[in-house]
Structures are given as structure tokens and as C-alpha cells.
Enzyme design. Structure first.
Site, PDB file in Angstrom:
ATOM      1  N   ASN B  83       0.801  -1.219   0.000  1.00 58.88           N
ATOM      2  CA  ASN B  83       0.000   0.000   0.000  1.00 58.88           C
ATOM      3  C   ASN B  83       0.836   1.271   0.000  1.00 58.88           C
ATOM      4  O   ASN B  83       0.308   2.368   0.183  1.00 58.88           O
ATOM      5  CB  ASN B  83      -0.950   0.000   1.201  1.00 58.88           C
ATOM      6  N   ILE B  91       1.084   6.938  -0.155  1.00 55.99           N
ATOM      7  CA  ILE B  91       0.365   5.958   0.663  1.00 55.99           C
ATOM      8  C   ILE B  91      -1.070   5.812   0.197  1.00 55.99           C
ATOM      9  O   ILE B  91      -1.736   6.798  -0.102  1.00 55.99           O
ATOM     10  CB  ILE B  91       0.343   6.414   2.141  1.00 55.99           C
ATOM     11  N   CYS B  92      -1.550   4.556   0.143  1.00 50.58           N
ATOM     12  CA  CYS B  92      -2.968   4.338  -0.122  1.00 50.58           C
ATOM     13  C   CYS B  92      -3.636   3.912   1.182  1.00 50.58           C
ATOM     14  O   CYS B  92      -3.504   2.776   1.612  1.00 50.58           O
ATOM     15  CB  CYS B  92      -3.142   3.253  -1.191  1.00 50.58           C
ATOM     16  N   LEU B  93      -4.292   4.848   1.829  1.00 52.01           N
ATOM     17  CA  LEU B  93      -4.959   4.554   3.102  1.00 52.01           C
ATOM     18  C   LEU B  93      -6.228   5.400   3.157  1.00 52.01           C
ATOM     19  O   LEU B  93      -6.179   6.614   2.954  1.00 52.01           O
ATOM     20  CB  LEU B  93      -4.025   4.895   4.273  1.00 52.01           C
TER      21      LEU B  93
END
Ligand SMILES: [Zn+2]
Ligand SMILES: [Zn+2]
Ligand SMILES: [Zn+2]
Ligand SMILES: [Zn+2]
Ligand SMILES: [Zn+2]
Ligand SMILES: [Zn+2]
Lengths: 481, 199
Positions: B83, B91-93
Site C-alpha cells: 500500500n 500511501i494508499c490509506l
């Protein structure tokens, strides 16, 4: 009309069906321009203004609000979240009202409702966003009970609206997905410009979530089209005259379906370089090799020097394009292709694509050229009327013929992506047969319109009937949306 | 910068520094400059993960519209995680995107990132190459992530096989990190890594 009778009795085609397409009202001239219920393209739609849409939505809101006893604002949110399916909401609500409200994010899931501090009421409330203490009258909270000061709510709304968010604004607490309804948001917006923006974005959201409504894709057009069913049918906007497919919102594409036309257009865009070389406006006469320029939409060409009649698409003799089995639109696949090398297969695939693309592209060009022809007919008619040779009514049939030609050629253009993706077999054979018939009659009509002054009116009107009949037959058999 | 943003960041800065997690050196935050627009975050790799023992630096930029919009956070320290981009540190959050709530704080963000290191979501990847390895060759993923922690994030020990392969590419004139990226993306197949680097 006998001249246009089918020569092949094996085809599933019956001339007697023809009159049924227009119902009993068929009386000639203009009636065939108006789609009737038996028309395969018939689609019942209404073009609505913002105010009318507003009224329509509010009726639903009011009905739901009354039937399940929630505020209109919550009812609106529920409808939006459930794609305006009142029946489903009411049924679900009667079964388990909490589940419905929670799944639409109108109320929190039961377990996570913020506990009312109760005893803490005497103590001060701190806004978790600005960290200031909040006077009791300045507390704002949604159904979840998370308390924030009204200033923070306002600021949050303005930030969200600036980013184009309206119906999707949530509570500011961690992991709380409760949505802020209209009657909570709007009073907290201080500046009128934000109120306006919010209403505008929310309205678009409501229309987009409504399966019966579509924005007209025409430039600067505010019309919303309403249809009872969401089908891939033709809509003509009454305000801006834009034609589009109700289901996908793109240009109308019968008999091709939405997915296929999307695939086709993507393919054409991807392969635009390969296909570019086709855009020639001149070709050599196949007989005397004189360079011929195409300046009309008709694909039946006649060399002005040697008078040879030929087809612009395939450069074949035009006579073979008439009543006999017409081969120009059909792509002849190599039956042994599966046994050829990968290289040969790739070449064959490209050849096949270009065959269909060329015809698709050519009819699109013809449409444009025929628009110019129509303009010329208009100008000439104007002159005749001015000179006292007849009235506008006398010449109206020519304009009708040009409009019909455009409609038919448009359908013809869209038969090519359909045929490209159609699997070989009897269905494709039938389709290509009908496509060929349609194409031949369209070119005959185009030829006659270009020479309108030399063509007998009755002859032209016969040709119009034949062309529209071919088009309707093809759509009746193959338009499955 | 809006008043409320500064107030919030000041307060959240203190909250992080005084937190239990900061006492245990699990998270930390420092100011960059003096206007509270940018901070430097730090999280420790969680135990029982390939990031154990590592320290990751984060760039935190506070937008004008904070806290109504999330802070912009990315990894400065290079990391191998489905991620997080192995190239840019992006960041993929969800809470850094549409699931942000104004009541969330820097501490929530740092702790959520730490939790992400312990529980990756390979089906919503930021780095497709890493995610593929995570799903198809998980043990190799764990070794690779651990080796990255060693090279970039201060973990003392690292796989010596990997070290040899990196050195082999370095001898061909490839930079250390470039070699690491190529080998990691090619499941440590030296020939394929060379092909990727020189084609
Ligand atoms: Zn506040
Ligand atoms: Zn809430
Ligand atoms: Zn319109
Ligand atoms: Zn469509
Ligand atoms: Zn000639
Ligand atoms: Zn031809």
C-alpha cells in the site's frame, strides 16, 4: 414498389409487416417521421426543466415522508441512497426500520450511537474540531449525537462544497458515516454563494442517482430527460435537439448496444493512426483512371468523363450493387485463417477491422456532405418560392427526404460496429443481407435527392418508403435493448 | 494558515509527544520550520512484521483547510509494502483520503499507518509490483520487505544472499537502490533484473 421486392425467399422477411410499423394512423407524407408505438425505436420520454424535475423529486419525497413518517429532508436522503426506489424503502422500513436508516447512513448503526453524556450536561462541552468550549445553543449534532460547534460544521460544509461534495457530507467524528441531510446543512451555510452551490451539486446528485432521469449531454443544455425504463433507446432533446442513448448517455448507436459501441469507439481511438490513411477525398475512376473528387454524400459515383457508374467504397461496378446480392458491405473472412501464421492472422485481423472502419468512417463523411446538400436544397427552394414557382409546402417533400436520408444513413453507419463484433453464422448472414439492402436503397435515395429536380416526386417518395422500410425491418430484427 | 489549523496542529503535536506510544518510541513527530505547515513524523515498525526494528520517517504537510481535509502524508524512508509506493513513498490509506474525519488527529494518523504496516491490504494496492509478490510469493515478499528495512530503515541484519546479488549488480555500475528495486521487482532473479535494467 415491386422493383424493390426481395429476390431471396429464404430470408425471414415479410413485406406485409410493413404497415404494422406505423399503426393505423399511417396516411403518408409526414406521418412516417413520427415514431409510433410499433416502431422498434419508439421510446416514451419527457424533457423536463429544473423546476419540473424539482417538483417530481419533491413529490417522491413527500410521499415517502408521509408513508414512513420521517422528515422530508431525511426522506430525500433515503431516496437518494436507495436510487429513488420507494417500494424497496417502504418494504424494508416496515420490516426493520433501523436497518434501512442505518444502511442509508441516515442514522448510525445502533451499537455506535454516541452516548448522551447525561450527567455531564452541566459540564462544558468541548468541540473536538476547534477544541473550544461550546455554548449549549451553539451545539450542532446529527442523529449519531456527535457534538460539534456550529462554526466548525459551517467551515466543514464550505470546504466540502468547494470540493464539489454535497449529498455525501458526513459527520466529523472518527469512523462515523452518518450523512448530513439538507435541512441540517443549508441553515448553517452563511454565504449565499455556498447555499446556491450546495443546491446545485445536490440536484445533480439526485438526478444521477435516479434511474429514470438523465441530463441531456447537449452543450449548455439544462434539460433532464425522464423515461419510465432505463433502456438503450434514442432520446431527442426537445430544447437543443441533441440525440443520445438514454442508457449510456453517448451518441445514439442502434442497432449496436452500449457496450459494443464503447468497445468500437475505444478501438477506433486506439487504432486511429492505422486508419488515418483512409481519409482520401479523391479516387481514380476504375475504368478511365481519371481522378474523381467526392463532393456529395452518395457513394454511387459516376465518372463525368467516361460515365462509368461505380461504388466509392469498393470501386466495383455499381450495377452489381443494385438488386442482385450486394457484397460491398460484407467482409469475406479467410476460411483457412486458423491454420495461417500468427503474422498472417494479425494482418487478416487488421484487414477485417479496416473494412468495417472504412465504411463506418465513410458514412460519417457522407452524413456531413449530405448536410451540405440539404443546405443547397433549402437555398434553391427559397429561390423558387421567391420566383413564384410553388410554395414552401410544394417543396417540403424534398426537405423530408433529406431528413429521412440522414436518419437512415446514421443507422447504417452504426450497423458496422454491430457487424464487426457479430459472430459468423446464420444470424450474421441475415444481418449482412439486411444491411446490404439498406445500404443499396440509401445510396439510391441519396442519388435521387442529389438530382432532385430531375427526379419525379412520386418516384422519390417511393424510394423514401422503401428506405425507411428497410431500416425499420433491420431494427425490428436486431435492435435488442 | 487558518487559525483553527494552527491551534489544532499545536495541540496534536503535544498530544503525540506526550502519548504513551511516544514514551515507548513507537511514534514521534517533529516540527519542520516554525509555521506548523510541515512536520516530520516517525513510526517504528511493528513487532512480528518484516518491519520490526525499523524506523520510518514520514513527510506530513498540513493543508490550509486542516482539519476539514486530511494532512498530506508520505513515506520518506524507502519501504517495500503493497500500500506504499516503493518509488515515491505515496500511501494508499482510506483515512488519508475520503474516510478522513475532522475529529481525527496526527496521533490517529500515525497509529493507523503503523497498523497498516502490520496488516497490508493487497487488494487495494498503491504498488502493483509489491502487491503481486505479496499475493503470489508471500515468503519472498516477507524476506524482501525485511531486506529493505535493513538497507533503508536501520535494521542491523539482512539476508546475505540478497546482499550478494545487490553487490553483483553494483559491480556492473548500477546504484545500490536501483539494484535493490530491480531485484525486488524480479523476485531476486539476477538475469531478469539485468535485462530490466539494461533494456
Ligand atoms: Zn468547533
Ligand atoms: Zn457522528
Ligand atoms: Zn438538450
Ligand atoms: Zn447506449
Ligand atoms: Zn471514368
Ligand atoms: Zn461497393
Amino acid at each position: 414498389m415491386a422493383a424493390y421486392k426481395m429476390s431471396d425467399d429464404d430470408m425471414e422477411y415479410s413485406d406485409t409487416d410493413y404497415d404494422d410499423y406505423y399503426g393505423n394512423d399511417y396516411e403518408g407524407d409526414m406521418d412516417h417521421m413520427v415514431p409510433m408505438k410499433n416502431d422498434p425505436e419508439y421510446f416514451d420520454v419527457a424533457c423536463l426543466t429544473d423546476t419540473e424535475v424539482e417538483r417530481l423529486l419533491n413529490e417522491s419525497v413527500e410521499q415517502l415522508s408521509n408513508s414512513i413518517q420521517v422528515t422530508p429532508s431525511l426522506a430525500k436522503l433515503l431516496l437518494h441512497m436507495y436510487n429513488w426506489n420507494q417500494v424497496e424503502i417502504v418494504a424494508g422500513y416496515r420490516q426493520d426500520c433501523h436497518r434501512i436508516l442505518a444502511s442509508a447512513h441516515v442514522k448510525p448503526p445502533q451499537s455506535t450511537t454516541a452516548k448522551d453524556p447525561g450527567g455531564e450536561n452541566e459540564g462544558e462541552i468541548i468541540c473536538p474540531v476547534c477544541l473550544g468550549t461550546i455554548a449549549p445553543e451553539a451545539v450542532g449534532q446529527l442523529t449519531c449525537g456527535h457534538k460539534f460547534c456550529k462554526d466548525c460544521w459551517s467551515m466543514n460544509f464550505e470546504v466540502q462544497i468547494t470540493q464539489g461534495i454535497s449529498t455525501g457530507i458526513e459527520c466529523m467524528a472518527n469512523n462515523c458515516q452518518v450523512l448530513a441531510p439538507e435541512d441540517f446543512v443549508v441553515p448553517l451555510l452563511k454565504r449565499p454563494v455556498f447555499k446556491e452551490k450546495y443546491q446545485q451539486y445536490a440536484f445533480s446528485d439526485y438526478v444521477r442517482s435516479h434511474p429514470q432521469l438523465r441530463f441531456c449531454p447537449g452543450p449548455n443544455c439544462n434539460i433532464v430527460v425522464q423515461a419510465k425504463e432505463c433502456r438503450a433507446k434514442r432520446v431527442i432533446c426537445t430544447a437543443c435537439k441533441t440525440q443520445f442513448c438514454f442508457k449510456c448517455g453517448g451518441s445514439y448507436h442502434a442497432p449496436t448496444d452500449c457496450e459494443t459501441i464503447k468497445r468500437w469507439l475505444t478501438k477506433c481511438a486506439d487504432d486511429s493512426e492505422t486508419a488515418n490513411y483512409i481519409s482520401a477525398h479523391t479516387k481514380d475512376c476504375p475504368k478511365c483512371h481519371l481522378c474523381i473528387e467526392k463532393n456529395g454524400g452518395c457513394n454511387h459515383m459516376q465518372c463525368w468523363k467516361c460515365k462509368y457508374d461505380f461504388c466509392w467504397m469498393c470501386l466495383g461496378c455499381w450495377k452489381t450493387h443494385g438488386s442482385e446480392y450486394y457484397e460491398c458491405s460484407r467482409y469475406k473472412e479467410n476460411p483457412n485463417i486458423a491454420h495461417e501464421s500468427a503474422h498472417a492472422q494479425a494482418r487478416e485481423a487488421l484487414k477485417k477491422y479496416l473494412h468495417y472502419y472504412e465504411r463506418w468512417e465513410n458514412h460519417s463523411k457522407s452524413l456531413k456532405l449530405e448536410e451540405e446538400t440539404l443546405a443547397k436544397i433549402r437555398a434553391r427552394t427559397q429561390n423558387k418560392v421567391m420566383a413564384g414557382t410553388g410554395t414552401w409546402i410544394d417543396w417540403q417533400y424534398l426537405l423530408d427526404a433529406a431528413a429521412l436520408l440522414a436518419r437512415c444513413r446514421y443507422t447504417l453507419q452504426n450497423t458496422y460496429p454491430f457487424a464487426y463484433y457479430l459472430e459468423s453464422g446464420p444470424r450474421k448472414d441475415l444481418f449482412e443481407y439486411q444491411q446490404a439492402q439498406l445500404e443499396a436503397e440509401i445510396e439510391n435515395l441519396s442519388w435521387k435527392i442529389e438530382r432532385a429536380e430531375m427526379t419525379d416526386r412520386g418516384d422519390l417518395e417511393n424510394q423514401m418508403d422503401v428506405v425507411e422500410k428497410r431500416r425499420t425491418t433491420l431494427l425490428t430484427d436486431f435492435l435488442q435493448v | 494558515m487558518a487559525n483553527i489549523a494552527i491551534q489544532r496542529i499545536k495541540r496534536e503535536f503535544k498530544e503525540v509527544i506526550k502519548s504513551d506510544e511516544a514514551q515507548k518510541c513507537a511514534i514521534n513527530v517533529e516540527l519542520v520550520g516554525d509555521d506548523y505547515r510541515e512536520l516530520r513524523g516517525e513510526i517504528a515498525g511493528p513487532p512480528d512484521t518484516p518491519y520490526e526494528g525499523a524506523t520510518f520517517q514520514l513527510e506530513i504537510k498540513v493543508p490550509e483547510t486542516y482539519p476539514f481535509n486530511p494532512p498530506k502524508v508520505k513515506f520518506v524512508t524507502k519501504i517495500w509494502h503493497p500500500n506504499i509506493s516503493s518509488v515515491t513513498g505515496a500511501i494508499c490509506l482510506d483515512i488519508l483520503k475520503d474516510q478522513w474525519a475532522a475529529a481525527m488527529t496526527l496521533r490517529t494518523v500515525l497509529l493507523s499507518l503503523q497498523a497498516l504496516l502490520a496488516a497490508a491490504e493487497p487488494d487495494d494496492p498503491q504498488d502493483a509490483v509489491v502487491a503481486k509478490q505479496f499475493k503470489e510469493n508471500h515468503s519472498l515478499f516477507l524476506q524482501t520487505a525485511q531486506y529493505w528495512s535493513h538497507v533503508h530503515a536501520g535494521v542491523p541484519k539482512g539476508n546475505s544472499e540478497f546482499a550478494k546479488k545487490v553487490r553483483c549488480l553494483q559491480d556492473m555500475g548500477v546504484g545500490e537502490h536501483q539494484a535493490l528495486v530491480a531485484l525486488s521487482s524480479c523476485n531476486w532473479d539476477v538475469d531478469r533484473a539485468i535485462e530490466q535494467l539494461f533494456s
